[in-house]
Motif scaffolding. Structure first.
Motif, PDB file in Angstrom:
ATOM      1  N   ASN A 168       0.797  -1.227   0.000  1.00 31.44           N
ATOM      2  CA  ASN A 168       0.000   0.000   0.000  1.00 31.44           C
ATOM      3  C   ASN A 168       0.837   1.289   0.000  1.00 31.44           C
ATOM      4  O   ASN A 168       0.299   2.363   0.183  1.00 31.44           O
ATOM      5  CB  ASN A 168      -0.995   0.002   1.161  1.00 31.44           C
ATOM      6  N   TYR A 169       2.152   1.179  -0.231  1.00 31.42           N
ATOM      7  CA  TYR A 169       3.002   2.357  -0.369  1.00 31.42           C
ATOM      8  C   TYR A 169       4.315   1.974  -1.036  1.00 31.42           C
ATOM      9  O   TYR A 169       4.701   0.813  -1.054  1.00 31.42           O
ATOM     10  CB  TYR A 169       3.287   3.017   0.988  1.00 31.42           C
ATOM     11  N   LYS A 223      -0.323   4.219  -1.909  1.00 29.53           N
ATOM     12  CA  LYS A 223      -0.900   3.624  -3.119  1.00 29.53           C
ATOM     13  C   LYS A 223      -2.139   4.377  -3.583  1.00 29.53           C
ATOM     14  O   LYS A 223      -2.264   4.707  -4.766  1.00 29.53           O
ATOM     15  CB  LYS A 223      -1.252   2.160  -2.851  1.00 29.53           C
ATOM     16  N   GLY A 224      -3.083   4.633  -2.687  1.00 33.35           N
ATOM     17  CA  GLY A 224      -4.333   5.285  -3.074  1.00 33.35           C
ATOM     18  C   GLY A 224      -4.113   6.638  -3.711  1.00 33.35           C
ATOM     19  O   GLY A 224      -4.669   6.942  -4.772  1.00 33.35           O
ATOM     20  N   GLU A 225      -3.279   7.436  -3.074  1.00 28.50           N
ATOM     21  CA  GLU A 225      -3.001   8.773  -3.595  1.00 28.50           C
ATOM     22  C   GLU A 225      -2.269   8.716  -4.924  1.00 28.50           C
ATOM     23  O   GLU A 225      -2.568   9.465  -5.852  1.00 28.50           O
ATOM     24  CB  GLU A 225      -2.167   9.589  -2.584  1.00 28.50           C
ATOM     25  N   ALA A 285      -4.630   7.478  -7.722  1.00 24.55           N
ATOM     26  CA  ALA A 285      -5.567   8.550  -8.084  1.00 24.55           C
ATOM     27  C   ALA A 285      -4.866   9.582  -8.954  1.00 24.55           C
ATOM     28  O   ALA A 285      -5.447  10.072  -9.955  1.00 24.55           O
ATOM     29  CB  ALA A 285      -6.133   9.200  -6.828  1.00 24.55           C
TER      30      ALA A 285
END
Length: 160
Positions: free
Chosen positions: A88-89, A149-151, A154
């Motif tokens: 996740n990063y 990951k999310g940022e 996106a």
């Protein structure tokens, strides 16, 4: 000398005090270099383009990436992540060394490689969603930028 007894350049304490009032994404990262401090501005396009994943990014996109990045320190011996963890990063190593390793069926540690400053770690897990493929441990005191990951996903979805 600063409050911790470290030698500083003239004006360094005033600089650090001025940073206290800034939002975190506008504060230059303070790195220790020998007995002095130096500022590394994390918005430098040259810095970000030194990592292959960012080399084709526009100056504006690099500025966005820089706002996503969070500065982290890992003391020597810190387990950063373990094999099987969610990716996740990603980490941009700027100081220190990270050891990648696996535990064999016999329970022994197999050292795969050491990552030095200028290395990007974990980008494949961020991009393909697969779990971490090895353990990552700070071999010595290590510093770097972490991008979630999310940022990141996106950002690249908005900017194909």
């Amino acid at each position: 000398m600063d409050g911790a007894g470290r030698k500083t350049r003239p004006g360094a304490l005033n600089f650090l005090a001025a940073c206290d009032s800034l939002p975190v994404w506008q504060v230059p990262v303070i790195l220790r270099s020998g007995d002095t401090f130096m500022a590394e501005i994390n918005k430098s396009p040259a810095f970000w383009r030194s990592f292959p994943i960012f080399e084709e990014f526009s100056k504006e996109l690099i500025a966005e990436v820089a706002t996503l990045a969070q500065w982290r320190r890992w003391p020597s011996g810190t387990v950063i992540f373990q094999r099987g963890d969610e990716g996740n990063y990603m980490i941009l190593v700027t100081e220190g060394r990270i050891k990648l390793s696996l535990i064999t069926a016999q329970g022994k540690e197999l050292s795969l490689r050491h990552l030095e400053p200028g290395t990007l770690l974990g980008e494949m897990a961020v991009l393909d969603g697969a779990p971490r493929s090895a353990d990552a441990t700070a071999s010595i005191n290590t510093e770097g930028y972490v991008i979630g990951k999310g940022e990141f996903m996106a950002l690249i979805t908005r900017n194909p």
